[in-house]
Write an enzyme that holds these catalytic residues in place. Structure first.
Site, PDB file in Angstrom:
ATOM      1  N   ASP A 278       0.858  -1.178   0.000  1.00 22.19           N
ATOM      2  CA  ASP A 278       0.000   0.000   0.000  1.00 22.19           C
ATOM      3  C   ASP A 278       0.897   1.233   0.000  1.00 22.19           C
ATOM      4  O   ASP A 278       1.711   1.408   0.917  1.00 22.19           O
ATOM      5  CB  ASP A 278      -0.900   0.009   1.242  1.00 22.19           C
ATOM      6  CG  ASP A 278      -1.850  -1.172   1.269  1.00 22.19           C
ATOM      7  OD1 ASP A 278      -2.276  -1.614   0.188  1.00 22.19           O
ATOM      8  OD2 ASP A 278      -2.152  -1.667   2.379  1.00 22.19           O
ATOM      9  N   CYS A 351      22.050   6.125   6.354  1.00 18.58           N
ATOM     10  CA  CYS A 351      23.236   5.827   5.537  1.00 18.58           C
ATOM     11  C   CYS A 351      24.290   6.890   5.825  1.00 18.58           C
ATOM     12  O   CYS A 351      24.763   7.581   4.924  1.00 18.58           O
ATOM     13  CB  CYS A 351      22.886   5.753   4.059  1.00 18.58           C
ATOM     14  SG  CYS A 351      22.041   7.214   3.396  1.00 18.58           S
TER      15      CYS A 351
END
Length: 418
Positions: A278, A351
């Site tokens: 979704d 990251c």
């Protein structure tokens, strides 16, 4: 416009305007044919990766810093010759023509003379120079956190063109896919190709058997450990690698991101791989939903862990914006905890190589939320050294697995809500 001219424009957009290659490549390269577009991108990336060494080579032959267009033309020519192996006359001639067409046309002779003086020294002089170093604004905090030797090891990885990592849709199929692709199966389960060529022509692309995802970026979803039928929210989901992992594991996934264009890529990747989720385009700080069994939050960050794949980042990014990023990450952690059910788990990852975007965020979250805990056992995954796991979570660095090509820098933790 040819590839060299386009590459020069890309380099100037990064070094002079602080732009990211990903943000300006579409406009600058739009008029080029696909092969020339790829070449221009490669030339610009190479020049930015080796910018520090190029400046060291050029420096002794410059009395003063030249016009930015001149400096970038020389950087481009020198890296093309010494790294790409281009003929001297072709690259130097192109640099001179680029300068002649620039606002600094009067320095075309300077560019020609300086480049020829550098090249007279031979390739051994280039090889004798230090590997490119990170800018001081980044090198200093990393040296304080990890030590000078670790930073030098990271810089050695940043100087190399990274391999291509793939995540298999079915982990059990990794050995067969590796044989078909000519890839290596990493201990973490990712597939690694040293010389991949065009990605869309690789075996298994059309069938959706895999997707491109750095080996380090594949760890957070594995740490979350999604189970079939679980309701899982992927916050800040685009471009969708983690969404694909969660869906492939059988979870009922809601993928949310604030960017409509980036969510379009998630839609494309899901369709190619035959997976479903979704999709919601909304601001994670204000969206209402849940409660979910688990939430994966890959928070916006400095991206300093991805320099091996994005050598433009040290030139484009500045540390002035970091405090706002740190504050946003704090708010997103709190929002993720509000969207997960009692007893549920939240994976927080960035990251980034900065501990302010990793370990420090966890310490602060634990102080704000009594009873919140770090599930370090969930981080003990195949290919993960116990030495990489600390009290606050898992720290991945570019110099880990350096002989195999390294990995992106990441911080990953699993928080359990009481």
């Amino acid at each position: 416009m040819d590839a060299r001219v386009a590459a020069h424009r890309l380099i100037s957009a990064v070094t002079e305007d602080g732009a990211r290659l990903s943000d300006v490549s579409g406009d600058i390269l739009a008029s080029l044919a696909p092969p020339e577009r790829a070449r221009a991108g490669r030339l610009a990336t190479t020049a930015l990766r080796w910018r520090d060494r190029s400046d060291r080579a050029l420096g002794p032959f410059l009395r003063a810093r030249p016009h930015p267009d001149v400096l970038n033309a020389m950087r481009l020519a020198l890296s093309e010759i010494r790294v790409e192996g281009a003929p001297d006359h072709a690259a130097v001639g192109a640099a001179v023509e680029i300068v002649r067409a620039s606002p600094a046309a009067g320095q075309a002779g300077l560019a020609n003379a300086v480049l020829r003086n550098v090249l007279r020294q031979g390739p051994q002089a280039w090889e004798a120079l230090p590997l490119p170093r990170l800018p001081k604004w980044l090198r200093k905090p990393l040296a304080a956190d990890y030590g000078a030797d670790a930073v030098a090891a990271m810089e050695a990885v940043f100087a190399r063109t990274p391999p291509l990592d793939l995540t298999p849709r079915d982990p059990a199929a990794a050995p067969d896919l590796a044989r078909a692709l000519g890839a290596e199966v990493l201990p973490t389960g990712s597939l690694r190709l040293a010389h991949p060529g065009q990605v869309s022509r690789l075996p298994g692309f059309e069938a959706g058997d895999w997707w491109v995802q750095d080996a380090a970026a594949a760890i957070p979803a594995r740490a979350l450990g999604p189970r079939p039928g679980e309701r899982v929210l992927d916050l800040c989901a685009a471009p969708g690698g983690k969404t694909l992992q969660l869906a492939a594991a059988g979870a009922h996934v809601t993928a949310l991101d604030i960017s409509g264009p980036r969510m379009a890529r998630v839609t494309e990747n899901l369709a190619r791989c035959g997976l479903a989720a979704d999709l919601v385009t909304a601001d994670a700080l204000h969206w209402e939903g849940g409660p979910f069994d688990a939430v994966l939050l890959d928070a916006p960050c400095s991206a300093t862990g991805t320099i091996r794949r994005h050598p433009d980042l040290p030139a484009a990014r500045r540390d002035e914006a970091f405090p706002d990023l740190f504050a946003l990450q704090e708010r997103l952690i709190d929002r993720a905890l509000a969207l997960v059910r009692p007893g549920g788990r939240v994976v927080f990852c960035t990251c980034s190589l900065l501990i302010d975007e990793g370990e420090e965020q966890v310490r602060d979250a634990l102080a704000r939320h009594p009873g919140l805990a770090v599930a370090t056992d969930a981080l003990r995954l195949p290919g993960i050294s116990p030495d990489w796991i600390g009290t606050e979570g898992l720290r991945l660095r570019p110099d880990f697995m350096a002989k195999a090509g390294g990995m992106d820098g990441f911080f990953v933790t699993v928080l359990t809500r009481p």
